[in-house]
Motif scaffolding. Sequence first.
Motif, short mmCIF file in Angstrom:
data_model
loop_
_atom_site.label_atom_id
_atom_site.label_comp_id
_atom_site.label_asym_id
_atom_site.label_seq_id
_atom_site.Cartn_x
_atom_site.Cartn_y
_atom_site.Cartn_z
N GLY A 31 0.79 -1.22 0.00
CA GLY A 31 0.00 0.00 0.00
C GLY A 31 0.82 1.27 0.00
O GLY A 31 0.27 2.37 -0.02
N ASP A 32 2.14 1.13 0.02
CA ASP A 32 3.00 2.31 0.00
C ASP A 32 3.05 2.91 -1.40
O ASP A 32 2.77 2.25 -2.39
CB ASP A 32 4.43 1.95 0.44
N THR A 33 3.46 4.15 -1.48
CA THR A 33 3.58 4.84 -2.75
C THR A 33 4.89 4.45 -3.43
O THR A 33 5.96 4.52 -2.82
CB THR A 33 3.56 6.37 -2.51
N VAL A 34 4.77 4.03 -4.69
CA VAL A 34 5.95 3.72 -5.51
C VAL A 34 5.81 4.51 -6.81
O VAL A 34 4.87 4.29 -7.58
CB VAL A 34 6.07 2.21 -5.81
N TYR A 35 6.72 5.43 -7.03
CA TYR A 35 6.70 6.30 -8.20
C TYR A 35 6.60 5.46 -9.48
O TYR A 35 7.39 4.55 -9.71
CB TYR A 35 7.99 7.14 -8.21
N GLY A 36 5.59 5.74 -10.31
CA GLY A 36 5.41 5.04 -11.57
C GLY A 36 4.78 3.67 -11.45
O GLY A 36 4.51 3.02 -12.45
N LEU A 37 4.56 3.21 -10.24
CA LEU A 37 3.96 1.88 -10.05
C LEU A 37 2.61 1.99 -9.35
O LEU A 37 1.63 1.46 -9.83
CB LEU A 37 4.91 0.99 -9.25
N SER A 38 2.56 2.72 -8.25
CA SER A 38 1.28 2.91 -7.57
C SER A 38 0.77 4.34 -7.69
O SER A 38 -0.36 4.64 -7.35
CB SER A 38 1.38 2.51 -6.10
N VAL A 39 1.62 5.22 -8.17
CA VAL A 39 1.23 6.59 -8.49
C VAL A 39 1.80 6.94 -9.87
O VAL A 39 2.70 6.27 -10.37
CB VAL A 39 1.73 7.64 -7.45
N GLY A 40 1.27 8.00 -10.45
CA GLY A 40 1.74 8.43 -11.75
C GLY A 40 3.17 8.96 -11.69
O GLY A 40 3.86 8.82 -10.68
N VAL A 41 3.59 9.58 -12.78
CA VAL A 41 4.93 10.15 -12.85
C VAL A 41 4.83 11.62 -13.25
O VAL A 41 3.82 12.07 -13.77
CB VAL A 41 5.83 9.38 -13.84
N GLY A 42 5.90 12.35 -13.00
CA GLY A 42 5.93 13.77 -13.37
C GLY A 42 4.84 14.53 -12.64
O GLY A 42 4.65 14.39 -11.43
N SER A 43 4.08 15.34 -13.40
CA SER A 43 3.02 16.14 -12.79
C SER A 43 1.89 15.28 -12.23
O SER A 43 1.07 15.75 -11.45
CB SER A 43 2.45 17.13 -13.81
N ARG A 44 1.85 13.98 -12.60
CA ARG A 44 0.81 13.07 -12.10
C ARG A 44 1.30 12.22 -10.92
O ARG A 44 0.68 11.22 -10.57
CB ARG A 44 0.35 12.16 -13.24
N LYS A 45 2.40 12.61 -10.32
CA LYS A 45 2.99 11.78 -9.27
C LYS A 45 2.15 11.70 -7.99
O LYS A 45 2.40 10.85 -7.15
CB LYS A 45 4.41 12.25 -8.94
N THR A 46 1.16 12.54 -7.85
CA THR A 46 0.29 12.45 -6.68
C THR A 46 -0.99 11.67 -6.97
O THR A 46 -1.79 11.43 -6.07
CB THR A 46 -0.09 13.86 -6.17
N ARG A 47 -1.18 11.25 -8.21
CA ARG A 47 -2.38 10.50 -8.60
C ARG A 47 -2.18 9.01 -8.37
O ARG A 47 -1.29 8.40 -8.95
CB ARG A 47 -2.71 10.75 -10.07
N LYS A 48 -3.01 8.42 -7.51
CA LYS A 48 -2.92 6.98 -7.23
C LYS A 48 -3.39 6.20 -8.46
O LYS A 48 -4.36 6.57 -9.11
CB LYS A 48 -3.79 6.61 -6.04
N ILE A 49 -2.69 5.10 -8.75
CA ILE A 49 -3.03 4.21 -9.86
C ILE A 49 -3.47 2.88 -9.28
O ILE A 49 -2.69 2.23 -8.56
CB ILE A 49 -1.81 3.99 -10.79
N SER A 50 -4.68 2.46 -9.59
CA SER A 50 -5.14 1.17 -9.08
C SER A 50 -4.46 0.06 -9.88
O SER A 50 -4.03 0.26 -11.01
CB SER A 50 -6.66 1.05 -9.22
N ARG A 51 -4.38 -1.11 -9.30
CA ARG A 51 -3.76 -2.27 -9.99
C ARG A 51 -4.50 -2.57 -11.29
O ARG A 51 -3.91 -3.00 -12.25
CB ARG A 51 -3.72 -3.48 -9.07
#
Length: 171
Positions: A54-74
Amino acid sequence: MATVKELSLTGQSLTLEALISASTNSQTKVTISDNAIKKMKENRAFAEHVSQRGDTVYGLSVGVGSRKTRKISRQELIKFNNRMIRDHCTAQGPRLPHDVTKASAIVLLNTLAAGRTNVRPSLALAFARRLSYGPKLADVPMYGGTALALAFARRLSYGPKLADVPMYGGT
């Protein structure tokens, strides 16, 4: 300058002389060292473990760049990855000479071999095979985004059927 017949990438030891030799010689085989593959697997396993926790992983569980705060579901990961590639696969200007394109690809692959990008080793190995056995890389335009090289590398490694080969997530 001596011709390099095999270039084994470690993520640390690529020299300018070896890069120039490999990028100008179509017979050079590009490989990734066993230790680099091991580091890539360990890094990927750690990133997946942390993400599943459940931790934040850049590009894996959240977006990248300007979307780095957006959670990405599996469930969204493959769509997200494909959208990322399409978004970064734009460029303009004259095409770079083939040796420059190949040198850029080798530098990118060496960066992946360092084992700090969370990219699956299967992507790096497929890319190394493409560099070694062809078909020849298409020359890329001179001007593009910072992720352009990876976007082109992925398209060149796997062709247009991107959904079948996840870069950061999926199976």
